[in-house]
Motif scaffolding. Structure first.
Motif, PDB file in Angstrom:
ATOM      1  N   VAL A 130      -5.739   0.796   6.805  1.00 25.83           N
ATOM      2  CA  VAL A 130      -4.944   1.177   5.346  1.00 25.83           C
ATOM      3  C   VAL A 130      -5.269  -0.455   4.643  1.00 25.83           C
ATOM      4  CG1 VAL A 130      -2.936   1.582   3.803  1.00 25.83           C
ATOM      5  CG2 VAL A 130      -4.013   3.276   5.683  1.00 25.83           C
ATOM      6  N   SER A 156      -3.929  -1.549  -3.289  1.00 27.40           N
ATOM      7  CA  SER A 156      -3.073  -1.539  -3.565  1.00 27.40           C
ATOM      8  C   SER A 156      -2.534  -1.132  -5.342  1.00 27.40           C
ATOM      9  CB  SER A 156      -2.964  -3.600  -3.754  1.00 27.40           C
ATOM     10  OG  SER A 156      -3.369  -3.590  -5.039  1.00 27.40           O
ATOM     11  N   ALA A 202      -7.919   0.349   1.648  1.00 29.91           N
ATOM     12  CA  ALA A 202      -6.878   1.003   0.796  1.00 29.91           C
ATOM     13  C   ALA A 202      -6.259  -0.164  -0.505  1.00 29.91           C
ATOM     14  CB  ALA A 202      -5.615   1.509   1.020  1.00 29.91           C
ATOM     15  N   LYS A 218     -13.965  -0.634   0.848  1.00 33.05           N
ATOM     16  CA  LYS A 218     -12.819  -0.869   0.046  1.00 33.05           C
ATOM     17  C   LYS A 218     -13.262  -0.521  -1.451  1.00 33.05           C
ATOM     18  CE  LYS A 218      -8.640  -3.883  -1.839  1.00 33.05           C
ATOM     19  NZ  LYS A 218      -7.795  -4.441  -1.422  1.00 33.05           N
ATOM     20  N   CYS A 225       1.900  -6.641   5.145  1.00 28.97           N
ATOM     21  CA  CYS A 225       1.583  -5.556   4.077  1.00 28.97           C
ATOM     22  C   CYS A 225       2.716  -4.989   4.546  1.00 28.97           C
ATOM     23  CB  CYS A 225       0.059  -4.928   3.986  1.00 28.97           C
ATOM     24  SG  CYS A 225      -0.071  -4.191   2.773  1.00 28.97           S
ATOM     25  N   THR A 274      -3.452   6.277  -2.699  1.00 30.42           N
ATOM     26  CA  THR A 274      -4.464   6.844  -1.626  1.00 30.42           C
ATOM     27  C   THR A 274      -3.687   7.976  -0.375  1.00 30.42           C
ATOM     28  OG1 THR A 274      -5.083   4.938  -1.273  1.00 30.42           O
ATOM     29  CG2 THR A 274      -5.516   6.230   0.630  1.00 30.42           C
ATOM     30  N   ARG A 286       0.967  -1.102  -0.327  1.00 29.43           N
ATOM     31  CA  ARG A 286       0.060  -0.430   0.022  1.00 29.43           C
ATOM     32  C   ARG A 286       1.024   1.449   0.072  1.00 29.43           C
ATOM     33  NH1 ARG A 286      -2.613  -3.720  -0.476  1.00 29.43           N
ATOM     34  NH2 ARG A 286      -3.963  -4.119   0.497  1.00 29.43           N
ATOM     35  N   ILE A 341       3.265  -1.385   4.098  1.00 33.38           N
ATOM     36  CA  ILE A 341       2.950   0.106   4.034  1.00 33.38           C
ATOM     37  C   ILE A 341       4.093   0.835   3.332  1.00 33.38           C
ATOM     38  CG2 ILE A 341       1.399   2.132   4.566  1.00 33.38           C
ATOM     39  CD1 ILE A 341      -0.083  -0.303   6.404  1.00 33.38           C
TER      40      ILE A 341
END
Length: 676
Positions: free
Chosen positions: A262, A268, A266, A233, A68, A94, A4, A70
């Motif tokens: 997130v 990808s 949010a 989402k 994930c 984002t 992300r 970020i």
């Protein structure tokens, strides 16, 4: 690992850097919680950022939450550094707009919202636990300003006047922070009604993302957590849902909930997939495709140049050779790294959607694409505030020029001009803080102390009537051949900016071979007028007759005779000063119209029209003397609380009012006396 890419936006002082610090600490990316006031945050590591306690540069830092990755980009909140904001936004999927529960929706949040149009958006309300904080008032202001897409996901839980935790209205769970970790807590009983009311707002927004959810909404059926997640989402991706989170970065309250949001909501990079080529056509972000990188930022440090990039297609490793789409040259990537403030970690490979850095690229600049396909660049704001830079100690001019040239590689929002006409080195940037930072960097990096002053205005001089029969003579006898030349000339206004030379000599009083010397003498003179030494425009000079000597006349003698005629004739032709006038466009919200018009009148401006501006507000068009506009960038910002913007282009020269002429002539004489 999924990725992300998020960018923090908002006004200065609203808590963006503190939120970034809280995210790093919460995810184990930092072993302590740095504070802006202490100058020890990860993102604000530049000496100027530490000294001023503000963010100056967009700083990418990675965090790992629940498997994930970020990539978070902290950006400046001060408008002087808006170019850095645009760099961060260019590679983010984002935008997280930060607004304070204490001060409400600031201008920076409004600008962040506007600048992030087309991106997926979150909103984070900071400082919910501070005295006089009002989350719900801020939330209502957000919906009023940004529309019904704004809907709550996480709200503060309070007991009396004290915030004790946060409530995720999707999961109907409350959390506090214990020992730096999020822990569940009971939802305060007196907040059940508020939670239910806000849940309905969220349900309505989510229902619009799917026909099946819409049917359940109208049927009064509850949504499952999975349906909420899918609907939010989908809405974030389309822009119909802007989820609101909240918390306090200083103690980590709400940070884990934001991170989970997130990850859950949010998009990808491949889901957002909004990359475009320079010609506006879409570009597919293909993880299995040919490697393509977009360079969004350049940093110059003691070791050289570092280029920050996003992998837009394929994947890259050290040693990969890619073509620069701008230059056509091949660039070999050296060691790849992932940076976290001033620290960097070597990366064996960076995959599609990820953000990294590489050093010592030979001819790659911010906005370049590596990999053949030319991607859409970054449209930086036009520089609007100028100062003249000069070294405090003579001989430092070369250091200033060298330093600014190097800094222009990392900052594309200022321009430099060595203006020979006004004999000043002019630097034009985004505002007073921006230029002051450049001065400080020149001192710390390149060892040159700089003093600044307002740029001098490039006036012009012009005659208004005809002066006839003006004689100019040069005669010198010093043994042997002497020097002799005599010209009689007319000087008169010419409708245009050029200087015209003509001759009407009859009878050979001035031989033809001396005509070029007379014209050359004239053109050497018109660079300096007789009133204040500014270039003369719109002048017609005619050589009508003269005298010469077979032995003593020469080209030099006639040049000097022409100079004498010029100095004698122009004062007789009613010379005046012309001042540059610019075409101004000011973009403002409606409520500032009266202040802007009044201010333009004080600057001797002429309002030419007012029209509705794209996106709301008004566009005021005016013509204003450039001499009155040097501080306009700062003054407009003050008058409109930062909401106004403008463009100013040179239009033409006009005769300056008598009082202005008198002032300029007096100032010029004083300056000449000082320089002598």
């Amino acid at each position: 690992m999924s990725i992300r890419n998020i960018c923090l936006l908002g006004h200065g002082g609203e808590g963006k850097t503190s939120l970034a610090e809280s995210i790093l600490f919460t995810t184990g990316g930092a072993d302590r919680l740095g504070k802006v006031a202490d100058g020890n945050t990860v993102c604000d590591f530049d000496p100027e950022e530490i000294r001023r306690k503000i963010t100056i540069s967009a700083t990418p830092v990675p965090a790992d939450f629940g498997g994930c990755k970020i990539n978070l980009i902290d950006t400046p909140g001060y408008f002087d550094f808006s170019g850095e904001v645009l760099q961060g936004l260019r590679v983010a999927d984002t935008a997280v707009v930060v607004a304070s529960a204490k001060s409400g929706v600031g201008v920076g949040a409004e600008k962040g919202w506007k600048n992030s149009a087309g991106k997926s958006r979150f909103i984070y309300v900071s400082k919910v636990d501070e005295e006089n904080a009002n989350f719900f008032g801020t939330y209502e202001s957000l919906r009023e300003k940004f529309g019904i897409s704004v809907c709550p996901v996480v709200i503060p839980a309070s007991k009396g006047d004290k915030v004790t935790g946060v409530i995720n209205i999707v999961t109907n769970k409350a959390y506090t922070v214990t020992g730096g970790k999020a822990a569940e807590m009971p939802i305060p009983a007196d907040m059940a009604g508020t939670v239910e009311e806000l849940l309905e707002v969220l349900r309505e927004n989510v229902a619009e993302t799917d026909e099946g959810l819409m049917e359940k909404f109208f049927g009064g059926e509850p949504f499952t957590p999975e349906e909420f997640t899918k609907g939010i989402k989908s809405g974030v991706l389309s822009g119909s849902v802007t989820p609101v989170f909240c918390g306090c970065a200083m103690n980590g309250l709400g940070t884990a909930q934001l991170l989970q949001g997130v990850v859950d909501y949010a998009p990808s990079p491949s889901e957002k997939d909004d990359e475009k080529l320079a010609d506006g056509k879409p570009f597919k972000q293909d993880p299995a495709g040919t490697p393509v990188l977009f360079v969004f930022k350049t940093l110059i440090d003691q070791f050289g140049k570092i280029s920050f990039f996003k992998v837009v297609s394929g994947s890259v490793k050290a040693g990969t050779v890619l073509q620069n789409a701008r230059t056509g040259q091949q660039e070999k990537l050296g060691t790849l790294s992932v940076t976290k403030g001033k620290k960097s970690t070597e990366a064996a490979e960076l995959k599609c959607g990820d953000i990294g850095a590489v050093s010592k690229l030979a001819d790659t600049k911010t906005g370049d694409t590596l990999g053949g396909a030319a991607l859409k660049g970054i449209n930086f704001p036009e520089p609007c505030y100028a100062l003249a830079f000069a070294p405090k100690v003579k001989g430092g001019e070369e250091k200033i020029a060298t330093g600014l040239t190097r800094m222009s590689d990392e900052d594309l929002t200022f321009i430099v001009k060595n203006d020979a006409e006004v004999r000043q080195f002019i630097v034009t940037g985004q505002g007073d803080i921006h230029l002051d930072v450049l001065c400080q960097k020149l001192k710390s990096r390149y060892g040159v102390d700089v003093e600044t002053e307002a740029p001098r205005v490039a006036y012009r001089e012009k005659v208004r009537k005809k002066a006839t029969g003006v004689e100019g003579k040069h005669k010198k006898q010093s043994g042997g051949h002497g020097q002799f030349g005599l010209v009689i000339m007319n000087f008169e206004p010419y409708d245009g900016d050029e200087v015209i030379f003509e001759e009407t000599v009859v009878g050979g009083s001035v031989p033809k071979q001396y005509f070029p010397a007379v014209e050359k003498g004239l053109r050497e003179c018109v660079g300096r007028g007789v009133l204040a030494g500014y270039p003369v425009v719109g002048l017609k000079a005619t050589l009508t007759e003269g005298k010469y000597h077979d032995v003593d006349s020469s080209e030099m003698a006639f040049k000097l005779a022409t100079r004498a005629a010029y100095k004698a004739g122009l004062p007789l032709a009613s010379p005046v000063l012309l001042e540059p006038v610019g075409a101004l466009k000011v973009f403002i919200p409606d409520e500032y119209m009266g202040d802007i018009i009044g201010d333009l009148n004080k600057r001797r401006g002429r309002v030419m029209g007012m029209n509705p501006a794209e996106g709301g507000g008004q566009a005021v068009e005016a013509e204003v003397p450039m001499a009155e506009m040097n501080t306009y960038a700062i003054d407009l910002r003050s008058m409109t609380q930062g909401r106004g913007s403008f463009s100013l282009k040179f239009e033409r020269y006009e005769e300056a009012p008598p009082n202005v002429q008198e002032k300029v002539i007096k100032e010029t004489k004083l300056l000449e006396e000082e320089e002598e």
